[in-house]
Scaffold this active site. Structure first.
Site, PDB file in Angstrom:
ATOM      1  N   ASP A 204       0.512  -1.435   0.056  1.00 33.71           N
ATOM      2  CA  ASP A 204       0.259  -0.241  -0.220  1.00 33.71           C
ATOM      3  C   ASP A 204       0.733   1.127  -0.049  1.00 33.71           C
ATOM      4  O   ASP A 204       2.330   1.493  -0.025  1.00 33.71           O
ATOM      5  CB  ASP A 204      -1.082   0.072   1.064  1.00 33.71           C
ATOM      6  CG  ASP A 204      -0.065  -0.148   2.501  1.00 33.71           C
ATOM      7  OD1 ASP A 204       0.875   0.355   2.497  1.00 33.71           O
ATOM      8  OD2 ASP A 204      -0.951   0.918   3.300  1.00 33.71           O
ATOM      9  N   ASP A 206       1.601   4.384   2.269  1.00 31.72           N
ATOM     10  CA  ASP A 206       1.359   5.353   3.465  1.00 31.72           C
ATOM     11  C   ASP A 206       1.908   6.691   3.823  1.00 31.72           C
ATOM     12  O   ASP A 206       2.920   7.029   3.495  1.00 31.72           O
ATOM     13  CB  ASP A 206       1.535   4.697   4.234  1.00 31.72           C
ATOM     14  CG  ASP A 206       1.420   3.396   4.659  1.00 31.72           C
ATOM     15  OD1 ASP A 206       0.582   2.784   5.087  1.00 31.72           O
ATOM     16  OD2 ASP A 206       2.207   2.647   4.074  1.00 31.72           O
ATOM     17  N   ASP A 284      -3.422   4.318   2.977  1.00 33.90           N
ATOM     18  CA  ASP A 284      -4.062   4.113   3.993  1.00 33.90           C
ATOM     19  C   ASP A 284      -3.431   6.113   4.309  1.00 33.90           C
ATOM     20  O   ASP A 284      -2.367   6.501   4.102  1.00 33.90           O
ATOM     21  CB  ASP A 284      -2.962   3.293   4.901  1.00 33.90           C
ATOM     22  CG  ASP A 284      -3.064   2.372   5.598  1.00 33.90           C
ATOM     23  OD1 ASP A 284      -4.806   2.050   4.438  1.00 33.90           O
ATOM     24  OD2 ASP A 284      -2.453   1.604   5.874  1.00 33.90           O
TER      25      ASP A 284
HETATM   26  N1  CTP Z   1       0.017   0.500  10.975  1.00 34.31           N
HETATM   27  C1  CTP Z   1      -0.794   0.729  12.729  1.00 34.31           C
HETATM   28  N2  CTP Z   1      -1.693   0.100  12.854  1.00 34.31           N
HETATM   29  C2  CTP Z   1      -2.349   0.310  11.262  1.00 34.31           C
HETATM   30  C3  CTP Z   1      -1.926  -0.659  10.319  1.00 34.31           C
HETATM   31  C4  CTP Z   1      -0.298  -0.450  10.526  1.00 34.31           C
HETATM   32  O1  CTP Z   1       0.094   1.170  13.228  1.00 34.31           O
HETATM   33  N3  CTP Z   1      -3.593  -0.384  11.501  1.00 34.31           N
HETATM   34  C5  CTP Z   1       1.918   1.203  11.366  1.00 34.31           C
HETATM   35  C6  CTP Z   1       2.545   0.243  10.896  1.00 34.31           C
HETATM   36  O2  CTP Z   1       3.188  -0.504  12.326  1.00 34.31           O
HETATM   37  C7  CTP Z   1       3.680   0.616  10.495  1.00 34.31           C
HETATM   38  C8  CTP Z   1       2.859   1.576   9.031  1.00 34.31           C
HETATM   39  O3  CTP Z   1       1.727   1.076  10.024  1.00 34.31           O
HETATM   40  O4  CTP Z   1       4.996   0.972  11.777  1.00 34.31           O
HETATM   41  C9  CTP Z   1       2.829   0.623   8.150  1.00 34.31           C
HETATM   42  O5  CTP Z   1       2.061  -0.569   8.027  1.00 34.31           O
HETATM   43  P1  CTP Z   1       1.913  -0.888   6.665  1.00 34.31           P
HETATM   44  O6  CTP Z   1       1.380  -0.022   5.961  1.00 34.31           O
HETATM   45  O7  CTP Z   1       1.466  -2.117   7.091  1.00 34.31           O
HETATM   46  O8  CTP Z   1       3.374  -1.990   6.634  1.00 34.31           O
HETATM   47  P2  CTP Z   1       4.571  -1.423   5.567  1.00 34.31           P
HETATM   48  O9  CTP Z   1       5.955  -1.232   6.704  1.00 34.31           O
HETATM   49  O10 CTP Z   1       4.360   0.077   4.757  1.00 34.31           O
HETATM   50  O11 CTP Z   1       4.851  -1.995   4.124  1.00 34.31           O
HETATM   51  P3  CTP Z   1       4.038  -2.467   3.361  1.00 34.31           P
HETATM   52  O12 CTP Z   1       4.879  -1.689   1.943  1.00 34.31           O
HETATM   53  O13 CTP Z   1       3.882  -3.755   3.186  1.00 34.31           O
HETATM   54  O14 CTP Z   1       3.131  -1.750   3.313  1.00 34.31           O
HETATM   55 MN    MN Z   2       2.736   0.162   3.637  1.00 30.78          MN
HETATM   56 MN    MN Z   3       0.010   0.829   5.960  1.00 28.26          MN
END
Ligand code: CTP
Ligand code: MN
Ligand code: MN
Ligand code: MN
Length: 360
Positions: A204, A206, A284
């Site tokens: 995703d 963020d 997100d």
């Molecule tokens: N996070 C959070 N609450 C959630 C989902 C995520 O606080 N419900 C935080 C996680 O702890 C992390 C950050 O958001 O520090 C990013 O999470 P995520 O997008 O799931 O992972 P990424 O590290 O960005 O990996 P990816 O590339 O797979 O998105």
């Molecule tokens: Mn992410």
């Molecule tokens: Mn995320």
């Protein structure tokens, strides 16, 4: 045969937040195996086991060279009996038999497929499996009631399971910036998550949104979402969100957040055989007041394990409580203010670790 004296020995902290973990992983054969077992444990709601495998994988990621012999692991923290068994299997046989049998298992395959649907967690997937649903085809014909997010997730399944590129993340960033500028001038958008850590792809994108004047950010999320929704007819548009615009956040933190799906127009070169000119991307969005911004940036940059380890360090070693909102010193009984991540690391008595070295 390499003698014991010749193998490199490592000295590594047991806290991931005291280690510099780049994306340059010298032990991906081992970390892939441990991560798969962590994922399987998480999909089965075995949180303790999941964390143990995650910590073992993160430790292996931090090693500066490739491990070739079990003797190199002597004295290293975070490696439990089970993880050591898996590592030994991979070093001796090239693969772990437990990993291979997990990958082949009907339950693991079904959990992967079903939780690959946006809005479907391990609990829902487990319930469906118990009702005999193992794949998307069976789900579609099952008559199960899906919520809005899940319907959207099923509809865009292939798009959402295709990694997001940095170029796509940048394009989404421009859309978010435009939305934010349109509804409240002076608002700031920061890229967080994996892309901030330098990852080239992600599941995703963020973003964290704030405004330099405290309080101005109140009610910003519903406005941003409304603006994005009003663009439905334009080329790049917002599609669907999981949390309703102004819905109070879960107990994880109190920020206004929106887990959404964007419709991103593809460049000419990315157009597929299906002639679809856009693809769905998970985005997100989180809004934070400026007074909490440094904590929010730190908390949303990840990795998830790095965050977990920061909180463990704060609690166990410093008698402090860290969240994505604040740092509380239990000894002094007061909140510690910070306007940068560097200050937060300093309060915690930790050497500053930049985002690119938080890939634990
Ligand atoms: N996070 C959070 N609450 C959630 C989902 C995520 O606080 N419900 C935080 C996680 O702890 C992390 C950050 O958001 O520090 C990013 O999470 P995520 O997008 O799931 O992972 P990424 O590290 O960005 O990996 P990816 O590339 O797979 O998105
Ligand atoms: Mn992410
Ligand atoms: Mn995320
Ligand atoms: Mn290296």
């Amino acid at each position: 045969q390499i003698s014991e004296a010749e193998v490199a020995l490592f000295s590594v902290s047991s806290y991931a937040c005291q280690r510099r973990t780049t994306l340059d992983n010298h032990n991906s054969n081992l970390t892939d195996a441990l991560s798969l077992l962590a994922e399987n444990a998480e999909l089965n709601n075995e949180d303790g086991r999941g964390v143990a495998f995650r910590r073992a994988a993160a430790l292996m990621k931090a090693l500066p060279t490739q491990v070739i012999s079990m003797s190199q692991l002597r004295g290293l923290p975070c490696l439990g009996e089970h993880s050591l068994r898996v590592i030994k299997d991979v070093l001796e046989n090239g693969v772990s038999s437990e990993v291979e049998s997990t990958k082949q298992s009907k339950r693991y395959k079904a959990l992967k497929i079903l939780t690959g649907i946006f809005g479907v967690g391990a609990k829902t997937a487990d319930r469906w499996i118990r009702e005999g649903i193992y794949n998307l085809e069976q789900l579609r014909h099952s008559g199960q009631t899906l919520n809005r997010a899940q319907k959207s997730g099923l509809e865009h399944y292939d798009d959402l399971n295709e990694p997001v590129t940095k170029a796509e993340a940048d394009a989404i960033g421009e859309i978010v910036q435009k939305a934010v500028d349109s509804v409240l001038t002076g608002s700031q958008v920061a890229l967080t998550g994996g892309f901030r850590r330098g990852k080239l792809t992600g599941h995703d994108v963020d973003f964290l949104i704030t405004h330099p004047e405290e309080g101005k950010e109140v009610g910003l999320m519903p406005k941003v979402v409304a603006w994005l929704e009003s663009q439905k007819t334009t080329r790049n548009s917002y599609l669907e969100s999981k949390d309703g615009p102004a819905r109070p956040a879960s107990n994880m933190d109190r920020f206004e957040r929106c887990f959404s799906i964007f419709k991103l127009t593809k460049g000419k070169e990315q157009e597929t055989a299906s002639h679809k000119i856009w693809r769905a991307v998970r985005v997100d969005l989180v809004v934070s007041p400026i007074s909490q911004f440094a904590f929010a940036v730190l908390g949303w940059t990840g990795s998830k394990l790095f965050e977990r380890e920061l909180r463990r360090w704060a609690g166990h070693e410093k008698n402090m409580s860290l969240s994505s909102h604040a740092l509380f010193d239990n000894t002094q009984n007061k909140y510690l203010r910070a306007t940068s991540e560097e200050e937060i690391f300093a309060y915690l008595g930790l050497e500053y670790i930049p985002p690119s070295e938080r890939n634990a």
